[in-house]
Design a protein around this motif. Sequence first.
Motif, PDB file in Angstrom:
ATOM      1  N   ILE A 166       0.677  -1.165   0.066  1.00 37.43           N
ATOM      2  CA  ILE A 166       0.188   0.000  -0.208  1.00 37.43           C
ATOM      3  C   ILE A 166       0.631   1.392   0.006  1.00 37.43           C
ATOM      4  CG2 ILE A 166      -1.675   1.297   1.339  1.00 37.43           C
ATOM      5  CD1 ILE A 166      -2.754  -1.247   2.446  1.00 37.43           C
ATOM      6  N   ILE A 167       1.979   1.161   0.761  1.00 41.53           N
ATOM      7  CA  ILE A 167       2.784   2.512   0.821  1.00 41.53           C
ATOM      8  C   ILE A 167       3.533   2.691  -0.589  1.00 41.53           C
ATOM      9  CG2 ILE A 167       4.951   3.415   1.913  1.00 41.53           C
ATOM     10  CD1 ILE A 167       4.034   1.999   4.774  1.00 41.53           C
ATOM     11  N   GLY A 168       3.931   1.432  -0.947  1.00 43.68           N
ATOM     12  CA  GLY A 168       4.683   1.652  -2.312  1.00 43.68           C
ATOM     13  C   GLY A 168       3.895   1.991  -3.200  1.00 43.68           C
ATOM     14  N   PHE A 169       2.614   1.588  -3.483  1.00 43.41           N
ATOM     15  CA  PHE A 169       1.668   1.970  -4.670  1.00 43.41           C
ATOM     16  C   PHE A 169       1.399   3.294  -4.340  1.00 43.41           C
ATOM     17  CE2 PHE A 169       0.031  -2.685  -5.649  1.00 43.41           C
ATOM     18  CZ  PHE A 169       1.103  -2.939  -6.285  1.00 43.41           C
ATOM     19  N   SER A 170       1.197   3.756  -3.258  1.00 44.90           N
ATOM     20  CA  SER A 170       0.616   5.476  -2.875  1.00 44.90           C
ATOM     21  C   SER A 170       1.846   6.087  -3.268  1.00 44.90           C
ATOM     22  CB  SER A 170       0.324   5.524  -1.677  1.00 44.90           C
ATOM     23  OG  SER A 170      -0.607   4.446  -1.087  1.00 44.90           O
ATOM     24  N   ILE A 171       2.995   5.828  -2.901  1.00 40.38           N
ATOM     25  CA  ILE A 171       4.312   6.699  -3.349  1.00 40.38           C
ATOM     26  C   ILE A 171       4.263   6.790  -4.869  1.00 40.38           C
ATOM     27  CG2 ILE A 171       6.769   6.887  -3.293  1.00 40.38           C
ATOM     28  CD1 ILE A 171       6.797   5.879  -0.477  1.00 40.38           C
ATOM     29  N   ILE A 172       4.164   5.640  -5.399  1.00 40.43           N
ATOM     30  CA  ILE A 172       4.363   5.791  -6.838  1.00 40.43           C
ATOM     31  C   ILE A 172       3.433   6.367  -7.685  1.00 40.43           C
ATOM     32  CG2 ILE A 172       3.075   3.547  -7.503  1.00 40.43           C
ATOM     33  CD1 ILE A 172       5.401   2.781  -9.488  1.00 40.43           C
ATOM     34  N   PHE A 224      11.153  11.786  -3.996  1.00 37.69           N
ATOM     35  CA  PHE A 224      10.824  10.803  -2.892  1.00 37.69           C
ATOM     36  C   PHE A 224      10.393  11.503  -1.864  1.00 37.69           C
ATOM     37  CE2 PHE A 224      12.950   7.641  -5.546  1.00 37.69           C
ATOM     38  CZ  PHE A 224      11.890   6.664  -5.286  1.00 37.69           C
ATOM     39  N   ARG A 225      11.072  12.769  -1.627  1.00 42.35           N
ATOM     40  CA  ARG A 225      10.777  13.370  -0.186  1.00 42.35           C
ATOM     41  C   ARG A 225       9.317  14.096  -0.241  1.00 42.35           C
ATOM     42  NH1 ARG A 225      12.703  15.943   3.996  1.00 42.35           N
ATOM     43  NH2 ARG A 225      12.124  18.205   4.744  1.00 42.35           N
ATOM     44  N   LYS A 226       9.065  14.493  -1.545  1.00 44.50           N
ATOM     45  CA  LYS A 226       7.792  15.355  -1.562  1.00 44.50           C
ATOM     46  C   LYS A 226       6.921  14.164  -1.508  1.00 44.50           C
ATOM     47  CE  LYS A 226       8.989  19.599  -3.761  1.00 44.50           C
ATOM     48  NZ  LYS A 226       8.430  20.612  -5.034  1.00 44.50           N
ATOM     49  N   ALA A 227       7.132  13.184  -2.395  1.00 39.37           N
ATOM     50  CA  ALA A 227       5.795  12.085  -2.225  1.00 39.37           C
ATOM     51  C   ALA A 227       5.633  11.670  -1.021  1.00 39.37           C
ATOM     52  CB  ALA A 227       6.418  11.127  -3.182  1.00 39.37           C
ATOM     53  N   TRP A 228       6.850  11.335  -0.241  1.00 40.55           N
ATOM     54  CA  TRP A 228       6.503  10.886   1.171  1.00 40.55           C
ATOM     55  C   TRP A 228       5.915  11.744   2.086  1.00 40.55           C
ATOM     56  CZ3 TRP A 228       5.879   6.652   4.011  1.00 40.55           C
ATOM     57  CH2 TRP A 228       6.055   6.496   5.220  1.00 40.55           C
ATOM     58  N   LEU A 229       6.401  13.195   2.135  1.00 42.90           N
ATOM     59  CA  LEU A 229       5.537  14.064   2.790  1.00 42.90           C
ATOM     60  C   LEU A 229       4.143  14.288   2.689  1.00 42.90           C
ATOM     61  CD1 LEU A 229       8.410  17.014   2.994  1.00 42.90           C
ATOM     62  CD2 LEU A 229       7.640  15.687   4.816  1.00 42.90           C
ATOM     63  N   THR A 230       3.740  14.089   1.215  1.00 37.46           N
ATOM     64  CA  THR A 230       2.353  14.151   0.776  1.00 37.46           C
ATOM     65  C   THR A 230       1.580  13.011   1.200  1.00 37.46           C
ATOM     66  OG1 THR A 230       3.152  15.509  -1.356  1.00 37.46           O
ATOM     67  CG2 THR A 230       0.924  14.285  -1.259  1.00 37.46           C
ATOM     68  N   LEU A 231       2.205  12.031   1.216  1.00 38.50           N
ATOM     69  CA  LEU A 231       1.431  10.655   1.632  1.00 38.50           C
ATOM     70  C   LEU A 231       1.277  10.450   3.108  1.00 38.50           C
ATOM     71  CD1 LEU A 231       0.568   8.063   1.157  1.00 38.50           C
ATOM     72  CD2 LEU A 231       2.749   6.950   1.259  1.00 38.50           C
ATOM     73  N   LYS A 232       2.273  11.274   3.865  1.00 32.47           N
ATOM     74  CA  LYS A 232       2.002  11.228   5.732  1.00 32.47           C
ATOM     75  C   LYS A 232       0.885  12.148   5.764  1.00 32.47           C
ATOM     76  CE  LYS A 232       6.073  12.165   7.008  1.00 32.47           C
ATOM     77  NZ  LYS A 232       7.011  12.650   8.065  1.00 32.47           N
ATOM     78  N   LEU A 251      -1.124  21.566  -3.259  1.00 28.20           N
ATOM     79  CA  LEU A 251      -1.183  21.273  -2.141  1.00 28.20           C
ATOM     80  C   LEU A 251       0.109  21.402  -1.515  1.00 28.20           C
ATOM     81  CD1 LEU A 251      -2.884  20.408   0.630  1.00 28.20           C
ATOM     82  CD2 LEU A 251      -2.099  17.896   0.099  1.00 28.20           C
ATOM     83  N   HIS A 252       1.048  20.887  -1.964  1.00 23.65           N
ATOM     84  CA  HIS A 252       2.355  21.001  -1.750  1.00 23.65           C
ATOM     85  C   HIS A 252       3.143  22.205  -1.556  1.00 23.65           C
ATOM     86  CE1 HIS A 252       6.802  20.282  -1.266  1.00 23.65           C
ATOM     87  NE2 HIS A 252       6.679  18.941  -0.810  1.00 23.65           N
ATOM     88  N   GLU A 253       2.616  23.070  -2.835  1.00 25.72           N
ATOM     89  CA  GLU A 253       3.194  24.549  -2.784  1.00 25.72           C
ATOM     90  C   GLU A 253       2.487  25.324  -1.648  1.00 25.72           C
ATOM     91  OE1 GLU A 253       5.529  25.658  -4.792  1.00 25.72           O
ATOM     92  OE2 GLU A 253       5.939  23.632  -5.265  1.00 25.72           O
ATOM     93  N   ASP A 254       1.097  25.160  -1.407  1.00 26.19           N
ATOM     94  CA  ASP A 254       0.528  25.992  -0.514  1.00 26.19           C
ATOM     95  C   ASP A 254       0.992  25.654   0.976  1.00 26.19           C
ATOM     96  OD1 ASP A 254      -1.127  26.648  -2.384  1.00 26.19           O
ATOM     97  OD2 ASP A 254      -2.952  25.242  -1.977  1.00 26.19           O
ATOM     98  N   ARG A 255       1.414  24.621   1.267  1.00 31.42           N
ATOM     99  CA  ARG A 255       2.238  24.304   2.467  1.00 31.42           C
ATOM    100  C   ARG A 255       3.507  24.472   2.731  1.00 31.42           C
ATOM    101  NH1 ARG A 255      -0.727  18.553   4.336  1.00 31.42           N
ATOM    102  NH2 ARG A 255      -2.824  19.369   4.353  1.00 31.42           N
ATOM    103  N   LYS A 256       4.086  25.017   1.586  1.00 35.07           N
ATOM    104  CA  LYS A 256       5.259  25.400   1.554  1.00 35.07           C
ATOM    105  C   LYS A 256       6.515  24.467   2.207  1.00 35.07           C
ATOM    106  CE  LYS A 256       4.046  30.144   0.683  1.00 35.07           C
ATOM    107  NZ  LYS A 256       4.224  31.772   1.369  1.00 35.07           N
ATOM    108  N   TRP A 257       6.391  23.257   2.034  1.00 34.31           N
ATOM    109  CA  TRP A 257       7.270  22.292   2.685  1.00 34.31           C
ATOM    110  C   TRP A 257       8.910  22.539   1.929  1.00 34.31           C
ATOM    111  CZ3 TRP A 257       3.437  17.849   1.419  1.00 34.31           C
ATOM    112  CH2 TRP A 257       2.424  17.547   2.603  1.00 34.31           C
TER     113      TRP A 257
END
Length: 221
Positions: free
Chosen positions: A118-124, A140-148, A212-218
Amino acid sequence: MFKDVLDIYNKHLPSILVLSITLVFPVTFFIQLVVVYVYESSTVLFPSIISLCLLIINFIVLFSPFSFLTHKDLSDETVSLKELYAVFFSYFFYLLLFSVIVYAISVFGSFLILVPTIIGFSIIFLLPVFVDETSMKNHFRKAWLTLKSENIAVLGDIVIIFSVQILLWTILTYIIKDLENSFFFFLVLRALVNTFLYPLFYIYLARKYGQLHEDRKWVTF
């Protein structure tokens, strides 16, 4: 959100149609043929898992040019077909390799209550959203932060995308079941469904999670 997706789709319709016809249709048709072979072969182990992996590969490897187009539109920048094809070929093998890795995780993850799968498919599903990044680490960092932060939303979108596909494929199967050469028509219609649906899904995911990622300015580093 859906209105924004349609606005982007209509605004770039000529480019989207060209990409869909030259990339989405042939890749989807080929992968559907491979899926049929997998199911009919008596020597292939885990045909269902392999078929699922192939369908995910089908979705993922075609994602990058549409995601790139969406990012450019949100930034009010123009983009040419040449750039979109360049993005597709530059990301194709990278996404294909990671998809194969996820397949390996899915096989072993089936013994661990599917959590790694599930984690792998979500990240991909999230990786191609961030095509504007220049490093694999930031992908990977952005994908992981978004998934969390959006794990339920990501899983919900994955379920919706596959459910819509399965529903349409089931309807098409019922419609053409009595036609001669229905097998060939079935594959063509499946490919056509993906040809026109996938760009909408791609724009939606890129628009939703990219913004979403841009709005949160990670911060990435």
